[in-house]
Design a protein around this motif. Structure first.
Motif, PDB file in Angstrom:
ATOM      1  N   PRO A 158     -18.161   3.255   1.035  1.00  0.00           N
ATOM      2  CA  PRO A 158     -16.751   3.369   0.392  1.00  0.00           C
ATOM      3  C   PRO A 158     -15.566   2.733   1.272  1.00  0.00           C
ATOM      4  O   PRO A 158     -15.807   3.015   2.434  1.00  0.00           O
ATOM      5  CB  PRO A 158     -16.316   4.700   0.007  1.00  0.00           C
ATOM      6  CG  PRO A 158     -17.303   5.554   0.957  1.00  0.00           C
ATOM      7  CD  PRO A 158     -18.587   4.576   1.240  1.00  0.00           C
ATOM      8  N   ARG A 159     -14.810   1.747   0.779  1.00  0.00           N
ATOM      9  CA  ARG A 159     -13.647   1.321   1.662  1.00  0.00           C
ATOM     10  C   ARG A 159     -12.387   1.173   0.828  1.00  0.00           C
ATOM     11  O   ARG A 159     -12.297   0.661  -0.397  1.00  0.00           O
ATOM     12  CB  ARG A 159     -14.227   0.024   2.022  1.00  0.00           C
ATOM     13  CG  ARG A 159     -13.100  -0.915   2.868  1.00  0.00           C
ATOM     14  CD  ARG A 159     -13.831  -2.174   3.379  1.00  0.00           C
ATOM     15  NE  ARG A 159     -14.201  -2.853   2.311  1.00  0.00           N
ATOM     16  CZ  ARG A 159     -13.264  -3.885   1.569  1.00  0.00           C
ATOM     17  NH1 ARG A 159     -12.007  -3.770   1.998  1.00  0.00           N
ATOM     18  NH2 ARG A 159     -13.849  -4.759   0.675  1.00  0.00           N
ATOM     19  N   LYS A 160     -11.288   1.449   1.603  1.00  0.00           N
ATOM     20  CA  LYS A 160     -10.188   1.476   0.878  1.00  0.00           C
ATOM     21  C   LYS A 160      -9.631   0.001   0.861  1.00  0.00           C
ATOM     22  O   LYS A 160      -9.776  -0.921   1.822  1.00  0.00           O
ATOM     23  CB  LYS A 160      -8.941   2.167   1.610  1.00  0.00           C
ATOM     24  CG  LYS A 160      -7.542   2.299   0.858  1.00  0.00           C
ATOM     25  CD  LYS A 160      -6.489   3.018   1.538  1.00  0.00           C
ATOM     26  CE  LYS A 160      -5.278   2.723   0.793  1.00  0.00           C
ATOM     27  NZ  LYS A 160      -4.115   3.128   1.693  1.00  0.00           N
ATOM     28  N   GLN A 161      -9.043  -0.534  -0.257  1.00  0.00           N
ATOM     29  CA  GLN A 161      -8.695  -1.819  -0.524  1.00  0.00           C
ATOM     30  C   GLN A 161      -7.062  -1.668  -0.853  1.00  0.00           C
ATOM     31  O   GLN A 161      -6.689  -1.155  -1.804  1.00  0.00           O
ATOM     32  CB  GLN A 161      -9.366  -2.413  -1.786  1.00  0.00           C
ATOM     33  CG  GLN A 161      -8.892  -4.060  -1.972  1.00  0.00           C
ATOM     34  CD  GLN A 161      -9.919  -4.720  -3.033  1.00  0.00           C
ATOM     35  OE1 GLN A 161     -10.956  -4.972  -2.757  1.00  0.00           O
ATOM     36  NE2 GLN A 161      -9.533  -4.929  -4.300  1.00  0.00           N
ATOM     37  N   VAL A 168      -1.428  -0.639  -5.892  1.00  0.00           N
ATOM     38  CA  VAL A 168      -2.486  -0.436  -6.867  1.00  0.00           C
ATOM     39  C   VAL A 168      -3.629  -0.318  -6.009  1.00  0.00           C
ATOM     40  O   VAL A 168      -4.662  -0.542  -6.533  1.00  0.00           O
ATOM     41  CB  VAL A 168      -2.672  -1.443  -7.869  1.00  0.00           C
ATOM     42  CG1 VAL A 168      -1.464  -1.581  -8.822  1.00  0.00           C
ATOM     43  CG2 VAL A 168      -2.875  -3.004  -7.420  1.00  0.00           C
ATOM     44  N   SER A 169      -3.340   0.000  -4.618  1.00  0.00           N
ATOM     45  CA  SER A 169      -4.460  -0.030  -3.810  1.00  0.00           C
ATOM     46  C   SER A 169      -5.694   1.288  -4.245  1.00  0.00           C
ATOM     47  O   SER A 169      -5.364   2.054  -5.215  1.00  0.00           O
ATOM     48  CB  SER A 169      -4.112   0.764  -2.553  1.00  0.00           C
ATOM     49  OG  SER A 169      -3.271  -0.129  -1.932  1.00  0.00           O
ATOM     50  N   SER A 199      -1.050 -10.761  -7.355  1.00  0.00           N
ATOM     51  CA  SER A 199      -1.652  -9.628  -6.773  1.00  0.00           C
ATOM     52  C   SER A 199      -1.956 -10.039  -5.212  1.00  0.00           C
ATOM     53  O   SER A 199      -2.258 -11.396  -5.037  1.00  0.00           O
ATOM     54  CB  SER A 199      -2.985  -9.400  -7.420  1.00  0.00           C
ATOM     55  OG  SER A 199      -3.985  -8.503  -6.458  1.00  0.00           O
ATOM     56  N   LEU A 200      -1.864  -9.213  -4.335  1.00  0.00           N
ATOM     57  CA  LEU A 200      -1.946  -9.669  -2.873  1.00  0.00           C
ATOM     58  C   LEU A 200      -2.926  -8.669  -2.346  1.00  0.00           C
ATOM     59  O   LEU A 200      -2.672  -7.246  -2.149  1.00  0.00           O
ATOM     60  CB  LEU A 200      -0.751  -9.670  -2.122  1.00  0.00           C
ATOM     61  CG  LEU A 200      -0.809 -10.086  -0.701  1.00  0.00           C
ATOM     62  CD1 LEU A 200      -1.550 -11.629  -0.655  1.00  0.00           C
ATOM     63  CD2 LEU A 200       0.380 -10.059   0.248  1.00  0.00           C
ATOM     64  N   PRO A 257       1.867   0.648   5.559  1.00  0.00           N
ATOM     65  CA  PRO A 257       2.952   1.000   4.826  1.00  0.00           C
ATOM     66  C   PRO A 257       4.370  -0.223   5.614  1.00  0.00           C
ATOM     67  O   PRO A 257       5.150  -0.361   4.670  1.00  0.00           O
ATOM     68  CB  PRO A 257       3.145   2.247   5.590  1.00  0.00           C
ATOM     69  CG  PRO A 257       2.132   2.739   5.756  1.00  0.00           C
ATOM     70  CD  PRO A 257       0.961   1.750   6.182  1.00  0.00           C
ATOM     71  N   GLN A 258       4.266  -0.324   6.767  1.00  0.00           N
ATOM     72  CA  GLN A 258       5.430  -1.281   7.258  1.00  0.00           C
ATOM     73  C   GLN A 258       5.094  -2.842   6.306  1.00  0.00           C
ATOM     74  O   GLN A 258       6.024  -3.132   6.280  1.00  0.00           O
ATOM     75  CB  GLN A 258       5.212  -1.327   8.802  1.00  0.00           C
ATOM     76  CG  GLN A 258       6.306  -2.296   9.379  1.00  0.00           C
ATOM     77  CD  GLN A 258       6.172  -2.254  11.014  1.00  0.00           C
ATOM     78  OE1 GLN A 258       5.410  -1.802  11.363  1.00  0.00           O
ATOM     79  NE2 GLN A 258       7.007  -3.184  11.384  1.00  0.00           N
ATOM     80  N   ILE A 259       3.726  -3.256   6.323  1.00  0.00           N
ATOM     81  CA  ILE A 259       3.793  -4.402   5.693  1.00  0.00           C
ATOM     82  C   ILE A 259       4.049  -4.257   4.214  1.00  0.00           C
ATOM     83  O   ILE A 259       4.747  -5.328   3.580  1.00  0.00           O
ATOM     84  CB  ILE A 259       2.267  -4.898   5.814  1.00  0.00           C
ATOM     85  CG1 ILE A 259       1.710  -5.233   7.147  1.00  0.00           C
ATOM     86  CG2 ILE A 259       1.973  -5.840   4.946  1.00  0.00           C
ATOM     87  CD1 ILE A 259       0.205  -5.208   7.390  1.00  0.00           C
ATOM     88  N   HIS A 260       3.956  -3.187   3.611  1.00  0.00           N
ATOM     89  CA  HIS A 260       4.269  -3.126   2.144  1.00  0.00           C
ATOM     90  C   HIS A 260       5.747  -3.034   2.105  1.00  0.00           C
ATOM     91  O   HIS A 260       6.499  -3.611   1.099  1.00  0.00           O
ATOM     92  CB  HIS A 260       3.594  -1.864   1.439  1.00  0.00           C
ATOM     93  CG  HIS A 260       3.784  -2.057   0.017  1.00  0.00           C
ATOM     94  ND1 HIS A 260       3.915  -0.795  -0.942  1.00  0.00           N
ATOM     95  CD2 HIS A 260       4.128  -3.026  -0.705  1.00  0.00           C
ATOM     96  CE1 HIS A 260       4.260  -1.009  -2.030  1.00  0.00           C
ATOM     97  NE2 HIS A 260       4.189  -2.532  -2.339  1.00  0.00           N
ATOM     98  N   ASP A 261       6.390  -2.453   3.085  1.00  0.00           N
ATOM     99  CA  ASP A 261       7.973  -2.360   2.945  1.00  0.00           C
ATOM    100  C   ASP A 261       8.516  -3.884   2.880  1.00  0.00           C
ATOM    101  O   ASP A 261       9.465  -4.067   2.362  1.00  0.00           O
ATOM    102  CB  ASP A 261       8.566  -1.804   4.339  1.00  0.00           C
ATOM    103  CG  ASP A 261       8.372  -0.009   4.207  1.00  0.00           C
ATOM    104  OD1 ASP A 261       8.253   0.266   2.724  1.00  0.00           O
ATOM    105  OD2 ASP A 261       8.426   0.616   5.033  1.00  0.00           O
ATOM    106  N   LEU A 262       7.933  -4.855   3.637  1.00  0.00           N
ATOM    107  CA  LEU A 262       8.315  -6.082   3.794  1.00  0.00           C
ATOM    108  C   LEU A 262       7.945  -6.687   2.343  1.00  0.00           C
ATOM    109  O   LEU A 262       8.713  -7.618   1.879  1.00  0.00           O
ATOM    110  CB  LEU A 262       7.890  -6.720   4.893  1.00  0.00           C
ATOM    111  CG  LEU A 262       8.416  -6.337   6.155  1.00  0.00           C
ATOM    112  CD1 LEU A 262       7.661  -6.978   7.515  1.00  0.00           C
ATOM    113  CD2 LEU A 262      10.094  -6.454   6.435  1.00  0.00           C
ATOM    114  N   LEU A 263       6.733  -6.564   2.080  1.00  0.00           N
ATOM    115  CA  LEU A 263       6.369  -7.295   0.681  1.00  0.00           C
ATOM    116  C   LEU A 263       7.225  -6.822  -0.470  1.00  0.00           C
ATOM    117  O   LEU A 263       7.228  -7.740  -1.395  1.00  0.00           O
ATOM    118  CB  LEU A 263       4.643  -6.999   0.443  1.00  0.00           C
ATOM    119  CG  LEU A 263       4.019  -7.886   1.548  1.00  0.00           C
ATOM    120  CD1 LEU A 263       2.445  -7.236   1.304  1.00  0.00           C
ATOM    121  CD2 LEU A 263       3.822  -8.989   1.408  1.00  0.00           C
TER     122      LEU A 263
END
Length: 241
Positions: A40-43, A21-22, A54-55, A6-12
Motif C-alpha cells: 500500500p502506498r499513499k498517492q 483527493v489523495s 489533476s496533479l 503540505p507546503q507544496i499543496h499550499d502553493l498549488l
C-alpha cells in the motif's frame, strides 16, 4: 517527499489545485523469485475545483492529467508551473530525470450514418473474414514502435459503456468534457509517446522534450491514423513534416 507535501499543496492552491483527493493505492512489485508483492502506498493528488485537472505527486513521479484539454500550450504552461512549485519546495533540480512522457486519448464518436471506419485509416479497421458472423466485432489493437525521440504506443479500443478514458489513467472519476450515453459504440485512440534514460534535471529541456513528444503524436495522428474525411469533418489539416 511526504513531509513536504503540505507546503507544496499550499502553493498549488494558488495555481488552481485546491482540492486534496489523495488516497492509498496498491503497488504491485515483482520480487526476484517472481512472486508479486502488494504494497500500500499513499498517492498525493490535487485537483481543480471543477474536477477537470489533476496533479499526482509521489517520490518518483509527477503526473498532470486533464479532461478539458484545449491547446498544448496551455497544458505545457500548467506542467511547467507545477514543476516549478515542486522544485521550489523539494529541490528536485538536484536529481535525475528517467522518463518524460505524453499521452493523449482521443474519442471517435460517430454521428448517425457514420462508423469509426469513416475516421480511421483502413489499416486500422481490423481483420475482415467470412468466419465473423457479426460485422460489428470490436477492435482491440496495439502498436509499439521506436520514434526519432523515444517509443510510441498506439492503442485502439472500443466500448459501448460510455467510458471515454482507459481505466488505468484515473482512479477517481473526473468531469469529462465529452459525455457519451451507454449503448453507443465509441472508439478510443490512445497515443502514448515517451523517452527513457538518465539526465540531469533541466526544466527548459523537460518542456522542450514534452513539446517534441506532442509534435510527433500530432504528425502520426493527422498524417497516418485518420482519414481525409475525418480531417474535413474536424476542419483539420495534415502536419508539415
Amino acid at each position: 517527499m511526504p513531509e513536504l507535501i503540505p507546503q507544496i499543496h499550499d502553493l498549488l492552491r494558488k495555481e488552481g489545485f485546491p482540492e486534496d483527493v489523495s488516497s492509498t493505492v496498491q503497488q504491485v512489485i515483482i520480487t526476484p523469485d517472481g512472486m508479486p508483492q502488494i504494497i500500500p502506498r499513499k498517492q498525493d493528488e490535487f485537483r481543480s475545483k471543477d474536477n477537470k485537472w489533476s496533479l499526482v505527486i509521489s517520490e518518483d513521479m509527477l503526473v498532470l492529467v486533464t479532461t478539458a484539454y484545449d491547446r498544448f500550450e496551455g497544458f505545457a504552461d500548467r506542467l511547467k508551473r507545477s514543476l516549478e512549485i515542486v522544485d521550489q519546495v523539494a529541490g528536485i533540480n538536484q536529481g535525475l530525470v528517467n522518463r518524460i512522457g505524453l499521452r493523449y486519448v482521443d474519442v471517435i464518436n460517430p454521428q448517425p450514418g457514420e462508423t469509426f471506419r469513416n475516421y480511421l485509416q483502413p489499416s486500422l479497421h481490423g481483420p475482415t473474414s467470412s468466419v465473423f458472423t457479426d460485422l460489428n466485432n470490436w477492435l482491440h489493437l496495439e502498436s509499439v514502435g521506436r520514434t526519432a525521440l523515444g517509443t510510441m504506443i498506439v492503442r485502439i479500443t472500443q466500448n459501448d459503456q460510455g467510458v471515454v478514458l482507459p481505466p488505468d489513467i484515473i482512479h477517481k472519476p473526473m468531469i469529462y468534457k465529452m459525455k457519451v450515453e451507454a449503448g453507443k459504440l465509441i472508439t478510443l485512440v490512445d497515443s502514448d509517446h515517451f523517452v527513457e534514460g538518465s539526465w540531469d534535471y533541466d526544466l527548459p529541456s523537460i518542456i522542450n522534450t514534452t513539446n517534441e513528444l506532442h509534435e510527433t503524436i500530432n504528425t502520426a495522428w493527422f498524417n497516418d491514423l485518420v482519414t481525409p474525411e475525418a480531417l474535413k469533418i474536424w476542419g483539420a489539416k495534415h502536419v508539415e513534416s
